[in-house]
Design an enzyme around this catalytic site. Structure first.
Site, PDB file in Angstrom:
ATOM      1  N   CYS A  78      27.730  24.158  42.548  1.00  0.00           N
ATOM      2  CA  CYS A  78      28.840  24.697  43.333  1.00  0.00           C
ATOM      3  C   CYS A  78      29.407  25.940  42.660  1.00  0.00           C
ATOM      4  CB  CYS A  78      29.929  23.635  43.470  1.00  0.00           C
ATOM      5  SG  CYS A  78      31.393  24.254  44.292  1.00  0.00           S
ATOM      6  N   CYS A  84      37.945  24.581  41.007  1.00  0.00           N
ATOM      7  CA  CYS A  84      38.419  23.642  42.033  1.00  0.00           C
ATOM      8  C   CYS A  84      38.998  22.352  41.449  1.00  0.00           C
ATOM      9  CB  CYS A  84      37.278  23.339  42.990  1.00  0.00           C
ATOM     10  SG  CYS A  84      37.558  21.955  44.097  1.00  0.00           S
ATOM     11  N   GLN A 289      36.730   4.248  54.390  1.00  0.00           N
ATOM     12  CA  GLN A 289      35.987   4.719  53.219  1.00  0.00           C
ATOM     13  C   GLN A 289      35.324   6.066  53.522  1.00  0.00           C
ATOM     14  OE1 GLN A 289      35.877   3.336  50.240  1.00  0.00           O
ATOM     15  NE2 GLN A 289      36.539   1.226  50.530  1.00  0.00           N
ATOM     16  N   TYR A 318      44.156  -7.113  50.717  1.00  0.00           N
ATOM     17  CA  TYR A 318      44.117  -5.643  50.719  1.00  0.00           C
ATOM     18  C   TYR A 318      43.037  -5.184  51.705  1.00  0.00           C
ATOM     19  CZ  TYR A 318      46.240  -6.645  46.135  1.00  0.00           C
ATOM     20  OH  TYR A 318      46.988  -7.145  45.103  1.00  0.00           O
ATOM     21  N   CYS A 414      38.376  -0.039  42.382  1.00  0.00           N
ATOM     22  CA  CYS A 414      38.170   1.399  42.211  1.00  0.00           C
ATOM     23  C   CYS A 414      38.707   1.851  40.855  1.00  0.00           C
ATOM     24  CB  CYS A 414      38.820   2.177  43.356  1.00  0.00           C
ATOM     25  SG  CYS A 414      40.583   1.882  43.502  1.00  0.00           S
TER      26      CYS A 414
HETATM   27  N1  SAH Z   1      39.305  -3.160  51.903  1.00  0.00           N
HETATM   28  C1  SAH Z   1      39.638  -1.957  52.616  1.00  0.00           C
HETATM   29  C2  SAH Z   1      40.798  -1.174  52.021  1.00  0.00           C
HETATM   30  C3  SAH Z   1      40.863  -1.046  50.532  1.00  0.00           C
HETATM   31  S1  SAH Z   1      42.015   0.144  49.940  1.00  0.00           S
HETATM   32  C4  SAH Z   1      38.418  -1.072  52.793  1.00  0.00           C
HETATM   33  O1  SAH Z   1      37.406  -1.245  52.111  1.00  0.00           O
HETATM   34  O2  SAH Z   1      38.454  -0.182  53.639  1.00  0.00           O
HETATM   35  C5  SAH Z   1      43.363  -0.847  49.397  1.00  0.00           C
HETATM   36  C6  SAH Z   1      44.296  -1.250  50.497  1.00  0.00           C
HETATM   37  O3  SAH Z   1      45.346  -2.023  49.929  1.00  0.00           O
HETATM   38  C7  SAH Z   1      44.975  -0.123  51.238  1.00  0.00           C
HETATM   39  O4  SAH Z   1      44.707  -0.264  52.605  1.00  0.00           O
HETATM   40  C8  SAH Z   1      46.470  -0.306  50.936  1.00  0.00           C
HETATM   41  O5  SAH Z   1      47.312   0.039  52.014  1.00  0.00           O
HETATM   42  C9  SAH Z   1      46.544  -1.775  50.653  1.00  0.00           C
HETATM   43  N2  SAH Z   1      47.664  -2.266  49.812  1.00  0.00           N
HETATM   44  C10 SAH Z   1      48.280  -1.651  48.784  1.00  0.00           C
HETATM   45  N3  SAH Z   1      49.191  -2.456  48.198  1.00  0.00           N
HETATM   46  C11 SAH Z   1      49.142  -3.646  48.870  1.00  0.00           C
HETATM   47  C12 SAH Z   1      49.832  -4.892  48.729  1.00  0.00           C
HETATM   48  N4  SAH Z   1      50.730  -5.084  47.781  1.00  0.00           N
HETATM   49  N5  SAH Z   1      49.518  -5.885  49.585  1.00  0.00           N
HETATM   50  C13 SAH Z   1      48.582  -5.712  50.552  1.00  0.00           C
HETATM   51  N6  SAH Z   1      47.896  -4.552  50.727  1.00  0.00           N
HETATM   52  C14 SAH Z   1      48.178  -3.529  49.900  1.00  0.00           C
END
Ligand code: SAH
Length: 456
Positions: A78, A84, A289, A318, A414
């Site tokens: 890049c 960046c 994602q 989550y 992550c």
């Molecule tokens: N499993 C999903 C999202 C993962 S990202 C996927 O793969 O697409 C993590 C997620 O946790 C986000 O959507 C965020 O809004 C949520 N989150 C953050 N803190 C939280 C909490 N205390 N209780 C429930 N969800 C939460």
């Protein structure tokens, strides 16, 4: 704390060997145990550095000359890599990056989780690790009266005009440059962050890789957008697969990209994409994602670790828009999903319907409060999947898992550091960390994603 003299002063010039990489991709050298962090230097390299900052426990150096080069060093393809900051590892071969990510997980499990013997598999990487992102969020501004859109120069808010990003899908680059030209044609003013003036703040492009659907989001400072009709017509003309054109209004002085109000200018409120056999509706603000190919790899691994035979009750904590929940629902008796963002749960319910699942329930709330409540209602899970944000799981949630005693816990993470911390709690609560599979979701960056299987 070791008690030694700091062996260097600011502006000293020294030759050092790089031994390791930090989690953010800087080289690490040691002088009599004193750590020096040296951006862009790689393990195995001998470098001449100028000391730029000295603190009590560690310092920073800048490479003046590379005396011995690592065989893993490559030329960053890049042209704006150094300005960046979006990628951190383009100077490291892809193979070496995958090894680095595996080692990051291993090291942190040992150091923070006191888990030296856990099996950490080699990172699952991409065959073609470029052009993977399905979402572009590009800041717009003005330089000398002309509209520009590109990226913020590292550690500043100066926008550098740019038409392509090598980790972005070509379609998104095309959408962003096309919208930029259309905006210029109709005299739309780019946003001036300092004076809080101008109209267009960001252009967001979303692309459903499996369906070809495209969404364009124009984020503006106020509700007005001059020449709106012409702009919409031109976007439709120039971008063949556009399914949705949306305006989001963000009147605040803030770094946050989206404002509260969103309305459709043309087309649908959603675009669609599929992961495996499941179809998802994605709205302008939904979390989805960004690397769809590797998402499939990640979710398949989570599903494999869940070892479902059809009779299980599963909790997906989550859960976002229910992506993993629906993946699990294919093989389970019942899935409960919990997520803190109400809009995401609305999407999750819609996605369940869209795919004809009637064995899922979604709840809005903090996972650490909803899970104990479910537990009090008598709900027991055979498998619990967690996919928390970077800060990891709340203690209350981990305690509830330990009390509920599912056979298996699948931890999607992550952030290896908080993963290691939480694994220690679960280990002390009776679980064994069986194996960890890193999955490269973000090639050329230092982000490390992984799936871990724990068994009771
Ligand atoms: N499993 C999903 C999202 C993962 S990202 C996927 O793969 O697409 C993590 C997620 O946790 C986000 O959507 C965020 O809004 C949520 N989150 C953050 N803190 C939280 C909490 N205390 N209780 C429930 N969800 C939460």
């Amino acid at each position: 704390m070791t008690n030694y003299e700091v062996p260097v002063k600011k502006n000293d010039i020294v030759d050092v060997m790089i031994e390791d990489l930090t989690h953010d991709g800087a080289g690490v050298a040691k002088i009599n145990g004193y750590a020096l962090f040296i951006p862009k230097a790689l393990p195995g390299e001998k470098v001449k550095v100028k000391i730029v900052k000295v603190k009590k426990g560690f310092g920073f150096g800048r490479v003046l000359e590379t005396l011995e080069e690592s065989p893993d060093r490559v030329d960053a393809p890049c042209p704006i890599y150094n300005q960046c900051g979006g990628c951190q590892l383009q100077h490291l071969s892809y193979e070496a990056q995958l090894r680095f990510k595996q080692k990051q997980v291993k090291d942190v499990l040992e150091r923070i989780g006191q888990l030296p013997d856990v099996l950490v598999h080699p990172t699952l990487g991409m065959d073609d690790p470029w052009r993977y992102r399905n979402k572009a969020q590009v800041p717009v501004g003005e330089i000398e009266g002309g509209l520009v859109a590109g990226f913020y120069q590292e550690r500043s808010h100066r926008i550098i005009d740019m038409d392509q990003c090598l980790i972005q899908h070509e379609k998104n680059d095309y959408v962003v440059t096309t919208v930029k030209e259309i905006a210029k044609k109709y005299g739309v003013r780019g946003y001036d962050e300092e004076k809080h003036r101008g109209t267009l703040r960001h252009v967001v492009a979303r692309y459903g890789k499996q369906t070809g659907d495209i969404m364009v989001v124009l984020i503006t400072r106020g509700p007005e957008l001059a020449n709106k009709k012409n702009i919409i017509e031109d976007i439709q003309q120039e971008i063949p697969n556009v399914k949705s054109i949306v305006q989001n209004i963000n009147p605040k002085r803030t770094n946050v990209i989206f404002g509260e109000k969103t309305h459709v200018l043309w087309g649908d409120e959603y675009i669609y994409d599929t992961i495996g056999d499941i179809r998802f509706a994605i709205s302008a603000r939904s979390f989805y994602q960004v690397n769809p190919d590797q998402t499939k790899v990640l979710y398949d691994k989570a599903l494999e670790y869940a070892q479902l035979s059809g009779g299980e009750t599963v909790i997906d904590a989550y859960c976002g828009i229910g992506t993993i929940s629906l993946f699990l629902a294919q093989g389970a008796k019942h899935v409960y999903g919990v997520e803190i963002v109400p809009e995401a749960i609305t999407d999750a319910k819609r996605n369940a319907k869209l795919n004809g699942f009637d064995n899922v329930d979604f709840a809005v709330g903090e996972a650490e409060n909803v899970m104990p409540w479910w537990y009090a209602q008598g709900i027991r899970a055979d498998v619990i999947v967690v996919d928390p944000p970077r800060k990891g799981c709340d203690d209350k949630l981990l305690e509830t898992i330990i009390a509920m005693k599912p056979e298996r816990v699948v931890y999607v993470s992550c952030n290896p550091a908080t993963l290691a911390r939480d694994l220690r709690v679960l280990e002390d609560g009776g679980y064994r960390t069986t194996e960890v599979q890193p999955v490269d979701m973000f090639p050329w960056t230092t982000h490390v994603e992984s799936v871990t299987l724990l068994t009771l």
